[in-house]
Design an enzyme around this catalytic site. Sequence first.
Site, mmCIF file in Angstrom:
data_model
loop_
_atom_site.group_PDB
_atom_site.id
_atom_site.type_symbol
_atom_site.label_atom_id
_atom_site.label_comp_id
_atom_site.label_asym_id
_atom_site.label_seq_id
_atom_site.Cartn_x
_atom_site.Cartn_y
_atom_site.Cartn_z
ATOM 1 N N ASP A 31 0.847 -1.200 0.000
ATOM 2 C CA ASP A 31 0.000 0.000 0.000
ATOM 3 C C ASP A 31 0.882 1.250 0.000
ATOM 4 O O ASP A 31 1.890 1.321 0.717
ATOM 5 C CB ASP A 31 -0.930 -0.018 1.222
ATOM 6 C CG ASP A 31 -2.092 0.945 1.072
ATOM 7 O OD1 ASP A 31 -3.234 0.483 0.949
ATOM 8 O OD2 ASP A 31 -1.848 2.182 1.066
ATOM 9 N N ILE A 32 0.509 2.237 -0.782
ATOM 10 C CA ILE A 32 1.304 3.466 -0.919
ATOM 11 C C ILE A 32 1.224 4.327 0.348
ATOM 12 O O ILE A 32 2.101 5.165 0.592
ATOM 13 C CB ILE A 32 0.816 4.263 -2.161
ATOM 14 C CG1 ILE A 32 1.901 5.188 -2.674
ATOM 15 C CG2 ILE A 32 -0.482 5.005 -1.876
ATOM 16 C CD1 ILE A 32 1.603 5.765 -4.051
ATOM 17 N N GLY A 94 -15.595 3.262 3.719
ATOM 18 C CA GLY A 94 -14.500 4.096 3.227
ATOM 19 C C GLY A 94 -13.797 3.552 2.006
ATOM 20 O O GLY A 94 -12.626 3.873 1.765
ATOM 21 N N HIS A 101 -10.155 -5.317 -3.133
ATOM 22 C CA HIS A 101 -8.806 -5.549 -2.624
ATOM 23 C C HIS A 101 -8.904 -5.934 -1.165
ATOM 24 O O HIS A 101 -9.659 -5.349 -0.400
ATOM 25 C CB HIS A 101 -7.928 -4.299 -2.794
ATOM 26 C CG HIS A 101 -8.571 -3.028 -2.351
ATOM 27 N ND1 HIS A 101 -9.502 -2.359 -3.127
ATOM 28 C CD2 HIS A 101 -8.453 -2.315 -1.213
ATOM 29 C CE1 HIS A 101 -9.905 -1.280 -2.485
ATOM 30 N NE2 HIS A 101 -9.296 -1.239 -1.317
ATOM 31 N N LEU A 102 -8.100 -6.936 -0.813
ATOM 32 C CA LEU A 102 -8.030 -7.384 0.573
ATOM 33 C C LEU A 102 -6.829 -6.708 1.209
ATOM 34 O O LEU A 102 -5.695 -6.887 0.757
ATOM 35 C CB LEU A 102 -7.885 -8.913 0.602
ATOM 36 C CG LEU A 102 -7.868 -9.581 1.971
ATOM 37 C CD1 LEU A 102 -9.125 -9.257 2.778
ATOM 38 C CD2 LEU A 102 -7.718 -11.089 1.810
ATOM 39 N N HIS A 103 -7.086 -5.898 2.249
ATOM 40 C CA HIS A 103 -5.990 -5.289 2.998
ATOM 41 C C HIS A 103 -5.407 -6.340 3.935
ATOM 42 O O HIS A 103 -6.147 -7.012 4.666
ATOM 43 C CB HIS A 103 -6.512 -4.143 3.885
ATOM 44 C CG HIS A 103 -7.005 -2.945 3.153
ATOM 45 N ND1 HIS A 103 -6.260 -1.799 3.000
ATOM 46 C CD2 HIS A 103 -8.193 -2.688 2.546
ATOM 47 C CE1 HIS A 103 -6.961 -0.888 2.344
ATOM 48 N NE2 HIS A 103 -8.137 -1.403 2.057
#
Length: 115
Positions: A31-32, A94, A101-103
């Site tokens: 993640d950026i 949010g 996408h899975l965080h």
Amino acid sequence: MAHDCLFCRMINGEIATDVVFEDDDVFAFNDINPQAPHHVLIVPKKHISTLNDLSENDHTLVGKVTFAAAKIAADLGIAEPGYRTVFNCNADAGQAVFHIHLHLLGGRRMTWPPG
Ligand code: AMP
Ligand code: ZN
């Protein structure tokens, strides 16, 4: 491939991406804007906008995304201490990028309930 989708463009190699894992169906990258010492996003290469858009045919694909998260967690050394996985869906959660996408978050103690 959705041409206006950031993650499709990353999967396609149009945007520089810090890739962590890739196979025929799944793509994973850092993640950026990491929210933990480890914060990886695991996505299906197939464009699906939200969890609400999943079909019966996607069950295996979502399993592959989940299994990739577990393998990446093991590779990062956070399997035993623990980690969190999250799919955000739509505004109340949010969701900002409309390609599921899975965080995968780990490397620090998480709190519950989430914010
Ligand atoms: P969500 O709010 O669940 O839709 O999460 C979107 C995530 O994508 C956020 O954690 C962002 O930091 C991340 N993100 C946005 N743009 C990029 C990018 N170019 N590379 C990596 N991660 C990104
Ligand atoms: Zn997409």
